[in-house]
Design an enzyme around this catalytic site. Structure first.
Site, PDB file in Angstrom:
ATOM      1  N   GLY A   1       0.782  -1.229   0.000  1.00 43.08           N
ATOM      2  CA  GLY A   1       0.000   0.000   0.000  1.00 43.08           C
ATOM      3  C   GLY A   1       0.817   1.284   0.000  1.00 43.08           C
ATOM      4  O   GLY A   1       0.356   2.306   0.508  1.00 43.08           O
TER       5      GLY A   1
ATOM      6  N   HIS B   1       0.312   1.174 -13.375  1.00 42.28           N
ATOM      7  CA  HIS B   1       1.090   0.026 -13.820  1.00 42.28           C
ATOM      8  C   HIS B   1       2.575   0.401 -13.823  1.00 42.28           C
ATOM      9  O   HIS B   1       2.940   1.469 -14.317  1.00 42.28           O
ATOM     10  CB  HIS B   1       0.645  -0.392 -15.228  1.00 42.28           C
ATOM     11  CG  HIS B   1       1.382  -1.600 -15.706  1.00 42.28           C
ATOM     12  ND1 HIS B   1       1.143  -2.858 -15.194  1.00 42.28           N
ATOM     13  CD2 HIS B   1       2.385  -1.737 -16.599  1.00 42.28           C
ATOM     14  CE1 HIS B   1       1.968  -3.724 -15.771  1.00 42.28           C
ATOM     15  NE2 HIS B   1       2.727  -3.067 -16.618  1.00 42.28           N
TER      16      HIS B   1
HETATM   17  C1  GRF Z   1       3.029  -0.933  -7.669  1.00 46.21           C
HETATM   18  O1  GRF Z   1       4.250  -1.090  -8.323  1.00 46.21           O
HETATM   19  C2  GRF Z   1       1.923  -0.830  -8.675  1.00 46.21           C
HETATM   20  O2  GRF Z   1       2.294  -0.157  -9.832  1.00 46.21           O
HETATM   21  C3  GRF Z   1       1.650  -2.274  -8.975  1.00 46.21           C
HETATM   22  O3  GRF Z   1       1.764  -2.926  -7.740  1.00 46.21           O
HETATM   23  C4  GRF Z   1       2.638  -2.191  -6.892  1.00 46.21           C
HETATM   24  C5  GRF Z   1       1.890  -1.869  -5.644  1.00 46.21           C
HETATM   25  O4  GRF Z   1       2.705  -1.322  -4.673  1.00 46.21           O
HETATM   26  N1  GRF Z   1       0.397  -2.423  -9.631  1.00 46.21           N
HETATM   27  P1  GRF Z   1       2.078  -0.730  -3.337  1.00 46.21           P
HETATM   28  O5  GRF Z   1       1.204  -1.811  -2.719  1.00 46.21           O
HETATM   29  O6  GRF Z   1       1.287   0.500  -3.698  1.00 46.21           O
HETATM   30  O7  GRF Z   1       3.261  -0.422  -2.480  1.00 46.21           O
END
Ligand code: GRF
Length: 224
Positions: free
Chosen positions: A13, A110
């Site tokens: 998160g 993404h």
């Molecule tokens: C991020 O790299 C996002 O782009 C991908 O999953 C990851 C999530 O990271 N879809 P976080 O949970 O927000 O730290």
């Protein structure tokens, strides 16, 4: 207009945190109505709790199929009073029924420059491929995974031989800048979708200002 967000997560998160921080600083005009994780015990839920944000687990394992999970998810979001769905590291594919329930109101981030390296391992796939530039993409979600109209992208240089984790960490820093900005544009009603193109209405810099801008990696040497 103040956005009423449902933020969907599956992990740590950190993107959720960047959105919380920009709301708390006053830069992002939004409130988080609910944080929903499809996995129990993940770090993002603790972040929500720390900021007194309503949060819930909706475990996909408790549902017979994708359609019934998607329906329960949509109901939970409506029940929370959210109007905008923010996919922030939510590692589940959402079916067309879910996307149709929130037309033009589902956004995703993404960790690659779409349409390159879609899928669950964008950072690693780009690093393994040997690209010189990767980055992140915030886009409206449509029925196809990692496909909808692009709101903002940031390019990040990649180094030969570096791991997906190392590249991903630098990409993540840019994700934390781009996602709250994209949401603020949405809150301001400045994003206009025309086919695949997302126009940013309002006082954005003229195209002439970016005409000569380029991120080139490795950097050009003197004389070129
Ligand atoms: C991020 O790299 C996002 O782009 C991908 O999953 C990851 C999530 O990271 N879809 P976080 O949970 O927000 O730290």
């Amino acid at each position: 207009m103040t956005l009423n967000l449902a933020i969907l997560i599956s992990g740590g998160g950190s993107n959720l945190q960047s959105i919380i921080d920009k709301i708390e600083s006053g830069a992002l005009d939004a409130r988080i109505k609910t944080v929903i994780s499809n996995k129990p015990g993940v770090g993002g839920l603790a972040r929500a709790a720390k900021h007194n944000i309503p949060h819930q687990v909706l475990d996909h394992k408790n549902f017979a199929d994708r359609a019934s999970y998607d329906q329960a998810l949509a109901e939970a979001i409506h029940r929370a009073g959210a109007d905008t769905v923010v996919l922030a590291g939510f590692m589940r594919i959402l079916g067309p029924g879910f996307i149709k329930a929130f037309p033009g109101r589902v956004v995703n981030i993404h960790p690659a420059l779409l349409p390159s390296f879609a899928g669950g391992h964008g950072q690693r796939d780009a690093a393994d491929y040997g690209v010189k530039l990767s980055g992140c993409t915030v886009h409206f979600a449509d029925e196809i995974m990692d496909h909808g109209p692009i709101i903002i992208q940031a390019a990040v240089p990649a180094q030969p031989g570096e791991s997906g984790e190392a590249l991903g960490a630098r990409i993540l820093t840019q994700e934390h800048r781009c996602y709250p900005q994209a949401l603020q544009w949405l809150a301001q009603g400045r994003l206009r979708i025309e086919g695949r193109h997302v126009h940013l209405d309002g006082p954005a810099g003229p195209l002439a200002e970016i005409a000569d801008a380029a991120l080139i990696n490795p950097p050009l040497e003197k004389g070129f």
